[in-house]
Scaffold this motif. Structure first.
Motif, PDB file in Angstrom:
ATOM      1  N   ALA A   4     -35.705 -45.774  38.352  1.00  0.00           N
ATOM      2  CA  ALA A   4     -34.421 -45.214  38.773  1.00  0.00           C
ATOM      3  C   ALA A   4     -33.690 -44.682  37.549  1.00  0.00           C
ATOM      4  CB  ALA A   4     -33.575 -46.281  39.464  1.00  0.00           C
ATOM      5  N   ILE A   5     -33.048 -43.546  37.711  1.00  0.00           N
ATOM      6  CA  ILE A   5     -32.268 -42.944  36.629  1.00  0.00           C
ATOM      7  C   ILE A   5     -30.859 -42.701  37.131  1.00  0.00           C
ATOM      8  CG2 ILE A   5     -32.032 -40.995  35.049  1.00  0.00           C
ATOM      9  CD1 ILE A   5     -35.043 -40.536  35.296  1.00  0.00           C
ATOM     10  N   ALA A   6     -29.882 -43.275  36.447  1.00  0.00           N
ATOM     11  CA  ALA A   6     -28.480 -43.043  36.780  1.00  0.00           C
ATOM     12  C   ALA A   6     -27.960 -41.887  35.938  1.00  0.00           C
ATOM     13  CB  ALA A   6     -27.658 -44.301  36.525  1.00  0.00           C
ATOM     14  N   GLY A   7     -27.538 -40.822  36.609  1.00  0.00           N
ATOM     15  CA  GLY A   7     -27.054 -39.653  35.892  1.00  0.00           C
ATOM     16  C   GLY A   7     -28.075 -38.535  35.920  1.00  0.00           C
ATOM     17  N   ALA A   8     -27.768 -37.464  36.664  1.00  0.00           N
ATOM     18  CA  ALA A   8     -28.717 -36.360  36.799  1.00  0.00           C
ATOM     19  C   ALA A   8     -28.251 -35.127  36.045  1.00  0.00           C
ATOM     20  CB  ALA A   8     -28.935 -36.026  38.278  1.00  0.00           C
ATOM     21  N   GLY A   9     -27.640 -35.366  34.880  1.00  0.00           N
ATOM     22  CA  GLY A   9     -27.302 -34.260  34.002  1.00  0.00           C
ATOM     23  C   GLY A   9     -28.545 -33.771  33.285  1.00  0.00           C
ATOM     24  N   ALA A  10     -28.342 -33.005  32.227  1.00  0.00           N
ATOM     25  CA  ALA A  10     -29.482 -32.448  31.496  1.00  0.00           C
ATOM     26  C   ALA A  10     -30.399 -33.536  30.959  1.00  0.00           C
ATOM     27  CB  ALA A  10     -28.978 -31.568  30.348  1.00  0.00           C
ATOM     28  N   VAL A  11     -29.806 -34.628  30.470  1.00  0.00           N
ATOM     29  CA  VAL A  11     -30.614 -35.721  29.920  1.00  0.00           C
ATOM     30  C   VAL A  11     -31.401 -36.414  31.022  1.00  0.00           C
ATOM     31  CG1 VAL A  11     -30.532 -37.961  28.760  1.00  0.00           C
ATOM     32  CG2 VAL A  11     -29.095 -36.079  27.947  1.00  0.00           C
TER      33      VAL A  11
END
Length: 220
Positions: A4-11
């Protein structure tokens, strides 16, 4: 692995693409609808919701995930996500992005963080690594075990030249994990010899770094 990844900005999107290319299953959490772009990472599962809210993590069944990556641009949010992932869902591995190096001291096991990644610190370490010969350079800290990834570039006239790895008097709990020689990455075996100019990569607890430096017989 389920990640799981929190934050779907460029990073977050970049991390997701890398993990998907290695055949992992990735879910991206994003709290802003305007930032949802499924075409940017089409193979990921997208969740519109704040990963700092327990209910959103429950709906995603975070307890079934192997890794949580807190990759938002807000250190406070990354700490909250990390703590929830570890304490409420017992996620085995929690990795958190540190945006402001002044906050790095917070990113430890008290907040559920196993590995803290500070981009400014990592870039500074890589610069040091590129120009430093004969000094230990810390590249990354693994918070869970309080161990560091450190690098040492041997000078051309090192007294260790020709010595096999098995004869290196490394301190307890320190391990040589790679030898970088030109374009080669060598996984060290006991009979491999050290050469001048080698970049040696170790994992070692902080308290053994001075002993490790001394063992390599390299003067400042």
């Amino acid at each position: 692995m389920k990640i799981a990844i929190a934050g779907a900005g460029a990073v977050g999107r970049s991390i997701a693409r890398e993990l998907l290319s290695s055949a992992h299953e990735v879910t991206l959490f994003e709290r802003l609808a305007s930032h949802i772009d499924t075409s940017a990472v089409p193979d990921a599962t997208w969740v519109l919701g704040d990963a700092c809210e327990l209910s959103n993590l429950e709906r995603a069944q975070l307890h079934l995930f192997d890794v949580m990556i807190a990759a938002t641009g807000d250190d406070k949010a990354n700490l909250v996500v990390s703590l929830l992932a570890k304490t409420e869902f017992a996620v085995n591995r929690v990795v958190a992005r540190v945006n402001d190096p002044r906050n790095e001291w917070l990113f430890g096991e008290d907040w559920g963080v196993d590995v803290a990644v500070s981009t400014p610190r990592l870039l500074a370490s890589l610069v040091e690594e590129a120009v430093s010969v004969g000094d230990l350079v810390r590249l990354m800290t693994f918070r869970q075990g309080q161990a560091n990834l450190v690098e040492l570039t041997l000078p051309a006239n090192t007294p260790l030249a020709g010595k096999p790895v098995r004869k290196l008097a490394l301190p307890r709990d320190a391990a040589l994990v790679a030898i970088l020689r030109g374009k080669r990455v060598i996984v060290p075996q006991s009979d491999d010899s050290i050469e001048g100019g080698d970049e040696l990569v170790f994992i070692a607890p902080e308290e053994t770094e001075d002993d490790l430096f001394a063992a390599m017989q390299v003067a400042h």
